[in-house]
Design a protein around this motif. Structure first.
Motif, PDB file in Angstrom:
ATOM      1  N   PHE A  18       0.833  -1.203   0.000  1.00 26.45           N
ATOM      2  CA  PHE A  18       0.000   0.000   0.000  1.00 26.45           C
ATOM      3  C   PHE A  18       0.874   1.262   0.000  1.00 26.45           C
ATOM      4  CE2 PHE A  18      -3.278  -2.917   1.761  1.00 26.45           C
ATOM      5  CZ  PHE A  18      -4.240  -2.683   0.801  1.00 26.45           C
ATOM      6  N   GLN A  29      -6.269   9.831  -7.062  1.00 26.13           N
ATOM      7  CA  GLN A  29      -7.689   9.792  -6.661  1.00 26.13           C
ATOM      8  C   GLN A  29      -8.121  11.010  -5.844  1.00 26.13           C
ATOM      9  OE1 GLN A  29      -8.153   5.820  -4.937  1.00 26.13           O
ATOM     10  NE2 GLN A  29      -8.639   5.019  -6.965  1.00 26.13           N
ATOM     11  N   SER A  86       0.885   2.056   6.687  1.00 23.91           N
ATOM     12  CA  SER A  86       1.963   2.131   5.698  1.00 23.91           C
ATOM     13  C   SER A  86       2.540   3.541   5.611  1.00 23.91           C
ATOM     14  CB  SER A  86       1.448   1.718   4.321  1.00 23.91           C
ATOM     15  OG  SER A  86       0.669   2.770   3.787  1.00 23.91           O
ATOM     16  N   TYR A 110      -4.760  -1.746  15.372  1.00 27.32           N
ATOM     17  CA  TYR A 110      -4.728  -2.617  16.549  1.00 27.32           C
ATOM     18  C   TYR A 110      -4.033  -1.994  17.754  1.00 27.32           C
ATOM     19  CZ  TYR A 110      -6.028  -6.173  13.149  1.00 27.32           C
ATOM     20  OH  TYR A 110      -6.673  -6.886  12.174  1.00 27.32           O
TER      21      TYR A 110
HETATM   22  C1  LIG Z   1      -7.389   0.084  -0.080  1.00 22.58           C
HETATM   23  S1  LIG Z   1      -6.473   1.190   0.905  1.00 22.58           S
HETATM   24  C2  LIG Z   1      -7.717   2.436   1.236  1.00 22.58           C
HETATM   25  C3  LIG Z   1      -7.107   3.757   1.588  1.00 22.58           C
HETATM   26  C4  LIG Z   1      -8.114   4.906   1.728  1.00 22.58           C
HETATM   27  N1  LIG Z   1      -9.028   4.718   2.820  1.00 22.58           N
HETATM   28  C5  LIG Z   1      -8.869   5.069   0.438  1.00 22.58           C
HETATM   29  O1  LIG Z   1     -10.017   4.623   0.371  1.00 22.58           O
HETATM   30  O2  LIG Z   1      -8.276   5.583  -0.512  1.00 22.58           O
HETATM   31  C6  LIG Z   1      -6.364   0.342   2.472  1.00 22.58           C
HETATM   32  C7  LIG Z   1      -5.461   1.066   3.452  1.00 22.58           C
HETATM   33  O3  LIG Z   1      -5.577   0.432   4.732  1.00 22.58           O
HETATM   34  C8  LIG Z   1      -4.311   0.476   5.342  1.00 22.58           C
HETATM   35  N2  LIG Z   1      -4.261  -0.511   6.428  1.00 22.58           N
HETATM   36  C9  LIG Z   1      -4.291  -1.860   6.337  1.00 22.58           C
HETATM   37  N3  LIG Z   1      -4.184  -2.416   7.567  1.00 22.58           N
HETATM   38  C10 LIG Z   1      -4.103  -1.399   8.450  1.00 22.58           C
HETATM   39  C11 LIG Z   1      -3.962  -1.322   9.864  1.00 22.58           C
HETATM   40  N4  LIG Z   1      -3.873  -2.425  10.637  1.00 22.58           N
HETATM   41  N5  LIG Z   1      -3.884  -0.117  10.432  1.00 22.58           N
HETATM   42  C12 LIG Z   1      -3.960   1.006   9.679  1.00 22.58           C
HETATM   43  N6  LIG Z   1      -4.078   1.008   8.341  1.00 22.58           N
HETATM   44  C13 LIG Z   1      -4.153  -0.186   7.722  1.00 22.58           C
HETATM   45  C14 LIG Z   1      -3.358   0.197   4.189  1.00 22.58           C
HETATM   46  O4  LIG Z   1      -2.033   0.568   4.459  1.00 22.58           O
HETATM   47  C15 LIG Z   1      -4.002   0.994   3.054  1.00 22.58           C
HETATM   48  O5  LIG Z   1      -3.464   2.284   2.905  1.00 22.58           O
END
Ligand SMILES: C[S@@+](CC[C@H](N)C(=O)[O-])C[C@H]1O[C@@H](n2cnc3c(N)ncnc32)[C@H](O)[C@@H]1O
Length: 281
Positions: A18, A29, A86, A110
């Motif tokens: 990510f 976006q 990330s 978490y």
């Molecule tokens: C598909 S992206 C969506 C990003 C944003 N919300 C958007 O819609 O453009 C998913 C995001 O969730 C983050 N993510 C995944 N697991 C996470 C965690 N445990 N804590 C915080 N962020 C997390 C990833 O790093 C990533 O940037």
């Protein structure tokens, strides 16, 4: 603290792909870049909130990526705390750091360095299906919302996301280093996108047929030109194939989690491939 952003997770974590995609597509976006209110419309449609009600409120945004929704939230005049596991937070800081009301952290859902019940609004879009324990992620974020606070969380709907060809590819593609996978996606997407668009036009079954083509197709968004559609497609196809975790959820399970949390009100709506869970704590 690095580059002015407090960090609470090791640099090498499961969100690396990510970080790669969002720093490469820092602007793709963002409404201010696209020139259309795509993210604004999605946030307001999913949440049912108005921009006026957010002004001056404490908002927690979980998993902010490059900050497409951070931008919209900050523009309302809300005090926004936004985090991501990330280093996408660096892209977000570059794009949205100008907003005085924004506080950015690199941290995990978490284990957040935040006070319980300190936010009026909670937003988490496109995130929890990408965590290793979705139930724990879902339930944990409510800790930070005050009683009576409002929430909007969306999750990939199992009924749409599982019967998709990408699920057969992901066990292999998620193991490919991000830079290499991105090169492959970049070269195949322009070839597959027209196939997906043609299939989507087949009456009645078009939406089902497109699931046989592993390419994200944003034809419904009304993006202005072919190049923009292609760029979004490359980004979101990579976003399908690269994450370490993708755990879409059934509606019943989301309902159960909401009941477990004893929320004062909630509703679940399916919007295309997403379940949107919104309500009041
Ligand atoms: C598909 S992206 C969506 C990003 C944003 N919300 C958007 O819609 O453009 C998913 C995001 O969730 C983050 N993510 C995944 N697991 C996470 C965690 N445990 N804590 C915080 N962020 C997390 C990833 O790093 C990533 O940037």
């Amino acid at each position: 603290m690095r580059d002015g952003i407090p960090r609470f997770v090791p640099e090498d974590n499961y969100g690396k792909s990510f970080g790669y995609q969002w720093n490469l597509h820092r602007l793709t976006q963002l409404d201010s870049y696209v020139g259309l209110p795509v993210s604004r419309d999605r946030l307001l449609r999913e949440s049912g909130w108005t921009t006026d009600e957010l002004e001056g409120r404490e908002v927690l945004e979980c998993g902010s990526g490059a900050g497409r929704f951070t931008e919209v939230l900050c523009q309302t005049g809300a005090a926004v705390t936004s985090f991501d596991i990330s280093n996408a937070v660096e892209a977000n800081a570059t794009s949205n750091g100008r907003f005085a009301g924004l506080r950015l952290l690199q941290a995990s859902i978490y284990d957040l360095p935040l006070m319980d019940e300190s936010f009026d609004y909670l937003v988490c879009l496109g995130v929890i299906q990408h965590t290793p324990d979705v139930e724990r992620a879902f339930k944990t974020i409510f800790r930070y919302l005050r009683p009576g606070g409002k929430f909007c969380i969306d999750v990939y709907a199992a009924i749409v996301a599982y019967p998709h060809l990408r699920q057969l590819l992901r066990p292999v593609t998620k193991r490919i280093p991000p830079g290499k996978l991105y090169g492959v996606v970049q070269s195949i997407t322009p070839r597959l996108l027209p196939v997906s668009t043609r299939l989507s036009a087949v009456p009645w079954v078009g939406d089902y047929l497109t699931r046989l083509v592993p390419v994200a197709n944003h034809r419904h968004l009304g993006l202005s030109d072919t190049e923009t559609v292609r760029t979004w497609s490359v980004l979101d196809t990579f976003d399908w194939l690269s994450p370490q975790f993708e755990r879409p959820q059934p509606r019943r399970r989301l309902e159960r989690w909401c009941r477990d949390l004893r929320l004062s009100e909630f509703e679940i709506e399916r919007i295309r491939g997403l379940y949107v869970v919104r309500g009041t704590k």
